[in-house]
Write a protein that holds these residues in place. Structure first.
Motif, PDB file in Angstrom:
ATOM      1  N   VAL A  86       0.842  -1.200   0.000  1.00  0.00           N
ATOM      2  CA  VAL A  86       0.000   0.000   0.000  1.00  0.00           C
ATOM      3  C   VAL A  86       0.881   1.254   0.000  1.00  0.00           C
ATOM      4  CG1 VAL A  86      -1.713   1.331   1.273  1.00  0.00           C
ATOM      5  CG2 VAL A  86      -1.898  -1.161   1.164  1.00  0.00           C
ATOM      6  N   LEU A  87       0.695   2.087  -1.012  1.00  0.00           N
ATOM      7  CA  LEU A  87       1.425   3.359  -1.091  1.00  0.00           C
ATOM      8  C   LEU A  87       0.587   4.520  -0.571  1.00  0.00           C
ATOM      9  CD1 LEU A  87       3.160   3.080  -4.595  1.00  0.00           C
ATOM     10  CD2 LEU A  87       4.119   2.571  -2.339  1.00  0.00           C
ATOM     11  N   SER A  88      -0.724   4.469  -0.842  1.00  0.00           N
ATOM     12  CA  SER A  88      -1.591   5.570  -0.431  1.00  0.00           C
ATOM     13  C   SER A  88      -3.041   5.093  -0.330  1.00  0.00           C
ATOM     14  CB  SER A  88      -1.487   6.710  -1.447  1.00  0.00           C
ATOM     15  OG  SER A  88      -2.406   7.738  -1.184  1.00  0.00           O
ATOM     16  N   PRO A  89      -3.736   5.505   0.769  1.00  0.00           N
ATOM     17  CA  PRO A  89      -3.191   6.104   1.985  1.00  0.00           C
ATOM     18  C   PRO A  89      -2.607   5.029   2.899  1.00  0.00           C
ATOM     19  CG  PRO A  89      -5.563   5.889   2.172  1.00  0.00           C
ATOM     20  CD  PRO A  89      -5.212   5.404   0.793  1.00  0.00           C
ATOM     21  N   LYS A  90      -1.651   5.386   3.696  1.00  0.00           N
ATOM     22  CA  LYS A  90      -1.035   4.433   4.609  1.00  0.00           C
ATOM     23  C   LYS A  90      -2.029   3.999   5.691  1.00  0.00           C
ATOM     24  CE  LYS A  90       3.152   4.203   2.926  1.00  0.00           C
ATOM     25  NZ  LYS A  90       3.678   2.946   2.356  1.00  0.00           N
ATOM     26  N   GLY A  91      -1.887   2.745   6.135  1.00  0.00           N
ATOM     27  CA  GLY A  91      -2.715   2.244   7.231  1.00  0.00           C
ATOM     28  C   GLY A  91      -3.960   1.518   6.790  1.00  0.00           C
ATOM     29  N   VAL A  92      -4.181   1.406   5.460  1.00  0.00           N
ATOM     30  CA  VAL A  92      -5.360   0.677   4.983  1.00  0.00           C
ATOM     31  C   VAL A  92      -4.918  -0.621   4.312  1.00  0.00           C
ATOM     32  CG1 VAL A  92      -6.632   2.822   4.639  1.00  0.00           C
ATOM     33  CG2 VAL A  92      -5.426   1.786   2.704  1.00  0.00           C
ATOM     34  N   LEU A  93      -5.871  -1.487   4.056  1.00  0.00           N
ATOM     35  CA  LEU A  93      -5.602  -2.746   3.363  1.00  0.00           C
ATOM     36  C   LEU A  93      -5.568  -2.503   1.845  1.00  0.00           C
ATOM     37  CD1 LEU A  93      -7.886  -5.009   5.539  1.00  0.00           C
ATOM     38  CD2 LEU A  93      -5.400  -5.173   5.398  1.00  0.00           C
ATOM     39  N   PRO A  94      -5.051  -3.462   1.073  1.00  0.00           N
ATOM     40  CA  PRO A  94      -4.879  -3.248  -0.374  1.00  0.00           C
ATOM     41  C   PRO A  94      -6.158  -2.927  -1.141  1.00  0.00           C
ATOM     42  CG  PRO A  94      -3.514  -5.075   0.337  1.00  0.00           C
ATOM     43  CD  PRO A  94      -4.368  -4.700   1.510  1.00  0.00           C
ATOM     44  N   GLN A  95      -7.321  -3.487  -0.738  1.00  0.00           N
ATOM     45  CA  GLN A  95      -8.539  -3.247  -1.518  1.00  0.00           C
ATOM     46  C   GLN A  95      -9.007  -1.788  -1.434  1.00  0.00           C
ATOM     47  OE1 GLN A  95     -11.956  -2.537  -1.224  1.00  0.00           O
ATOM     48  NE2 GLN A  95     -12.214  -2.930  -3.412  1.00  0.00           N
ATOM     49  N   PRO A  96      -9.176  -1.220  -0.251  1.00  0.00           N
ATOM     50  CA  PRO A  96      -9.601   0.182  -0.207  1.00  0.00           C
ATOM     51  C   PRO A  96      -8.498   1.177  -0.565  1.00  0.00           C
ATOM     52  CG  PRO A  96      -9.320  -0.662   2.015  1.00  0.00           C
ATOM     53  CD  PRO A  96      -9.167  -1.836   1.088  1.00  0.00           C
ATOM     54  N   ALA A  97      -7.242   0.723  -0.641  1.00  0.00           N
ATOM     55  CA  ALA A  97      -6.135   1.627  -0.961  1.00  0.00           C
ATOM     56  C   ALA A  97      -6.341   2.291  -2.314  1.00  0.00           C
ATOM     57  CB  ALA A  97      -4.816   0.858  -0.956  1.00  0.00           C
ATOM     58  N   GLU A  98      -5.850   3.509  -2.432  1.00  0.00           N
ATOM     59  CA  GLU A  98      -5.945   4.245  -3.694  1.00  0.00           C
ATOM     60  C   GLU A  98      -4.828   3.833  -4.653  1.00  0.00           C
ATOM     61  OE1 GLU A  98      -5.874   8.340  -2.649  1.00  0.00           O
ATOM     62  OE2 GLU A  98      -7.769   8.272  -1.547  1.00  0.00           O
TER      63      GLU A  98
END
Length: 395
Positions: free
Chosen positions: A64-76
């Motif tokens: 995950v590059l953005s946003p930090k702290g989330v899992l790969p699916q909701p990641a941007e």
């Protein structure tokens, strides 16, 4: 240091330094050993004799590059560098099976132009490192061949295995070098590219007795018929919205199998040709050509068939938005609505049910349930009519 050297003067007063020979030999040996070791490491790295893998998180959060702290699916944005971590699997991708709702939206925005479809898909992956449709939030899945496996990956895969991933493209790091072909009629895209499967990622080894594209088309919606088998019971009345499509016919088959002779399956689709396809495989008791966005009109038609009792289970596999209220209106109090479609808006569903006073259970369309791949593939083995039709349409 006086241990390393000493000085003296000759008769003309010139000063000389005398190096301790024993210490000098040790220093020379150390320097030579150090240089040789570094050169060997460089050579081994260049020749791939030794590879140092970075440690990875089983859920893929390290990507995950953005946003930090989330899992790969909701990641941007994901890191789609194809140098794998120690617990990842590298896949040479052959075909992407784009989620139906996603492909429908992409095709609409591309005005049905194949070259524009390619541009949109390439743009999504280049910007996000994955294929997550920015308008629907959904992805799809892929088939490919295992190219490399990290040493700490805990799984039963081997290099060379042909697999279908059963996790969404919306969380799968993906790099596309070239799009080779687009098949809009079946939502499939052939590419040259690679993808990453996380340690937590589920997959299915492609079966030997079914064509690859046929298996891919069914595995893409494997959760739908498997969940249908769990929520339908003997004697139930089941309505399938979108019943003339791929997942709709699979769900109709499983529903008919579960409800038995005392139950009934009502197949609803918005297009006459789709209903004709469903009729050709004989998986329902009643067939309705109706618009799933017309909640009132559909309610009247289903009420006529059920004598006003409505359905115990409503399964929504429609690939367009604004079908939530029809699903809710067709369900009796205490019944179940299964929203498998990724075009569903769950806020509309929750508030809509409240607004019409419906005390029903609503199930989010989780694409995974235990054994779902085997359930979906078994439908093709059990029902020759469905297999022949799908073979014609998808393989």
């Amino acid at each position: 240091s006086s241990d390393l050297y000493r000085t003296s003067q000759d008769e003309f007063g010139t000063e000389f330094a005398y190096i301790n020979h024993g210490i000098l030999k040790k220093l020379q040996a150390f320097i030579v050993k150090f240089i040789v070791r570094k050169v060997c490491i460089m050579e081994n790295t260049i020749e791939n004799k030794t590879v140092k893998y970075r440690p990875g998180d089983p859920l893929g959060t390290h990507r995950v590059l953005s946003p930090k702290g989330v899992l790969p699916q909701p990641a941007e944005v994901l890191d789609n560098d194809m140098k794998i971590y120690d617990n990842e699997v590298l896949i040479d991708v052959h075909t992407l099976n784009i989620d139906s709702a996603s492909f429908t939206e992409i095709e609409r925005r591309a005005e049905h132009d194949v070259e524009k479809i390619k541009e949109i898909i390439m743009s999504i992956v280049e910007k996000t490192g994955k294929h997550k449709n920015p308008w629907t939030g959904s992805g799809g899945m892929l088939i490919g061949t295992i190219a490399e496996i990290g040493p700490n990956y805990k799984g039963e895969l081997e290099v060379g295995d042909k697999i279908a991933t059963l996790v969404s493209l919306s969380l799968t790091p993906l790099k596309i070098e070239k799009i080779l072909d687009v098949r809009p009629d079946i939502d499939q895209v052939d590419i040259e590219g690679q993808a990453i499967l996380f340690e937590s990622g589920i997959f299915s080894i492609l079966p030997d007795d079914l064509p690859q594209n046929l298996a891919l088309s069914v595995l893409d919606v494997a959760g739908a018929p498997a969940q249908t088998a769990k929520i339908c019971h003997p004697g139930d009345t089941v309505v399938i919205l979108g019943g003339g499509g791929k997942s709709g016919m699979l769900c109709s088959y499983m529903a008919k199998k579960e409800v038995g002779v005392n139950g009934q399956v009502i197949c609803v689709d918005g297009f006459e040709p789709s209903i004709d396809r469903a009729k050709s495989v004989e998986v329902a008791d009643h067939y309705i050509v109706g618009n799933a966005t017309d909640a009132v009109g559909l309610h009247q038609k289903v009420a006529e068939i059920t004598n006003g009792k409505m359905a115990d289970v409503v399964i929504n596999v429609v690939n367009i938005p604004n079908t939530e209220m029809a699903s809710i209106m067709l369900c009796k109090d205490g019944g179940m609505v299964y929203f498998f479609s990724m075009a569903s808006d769950f806020t509309k569903a929750a508030l809509g049910a409240e607004g019409v006073g419906k005390d029903i259970n609503m199930l989010v369309g989780n694409g995974y349930t235990k054994g779902h791949a085997n359930v979906a593939l078994q439908v093709l083995r059990e029902n020759k009519k469905i297999r022949d039709l799908f073979n014609k349409l998808y393989a």
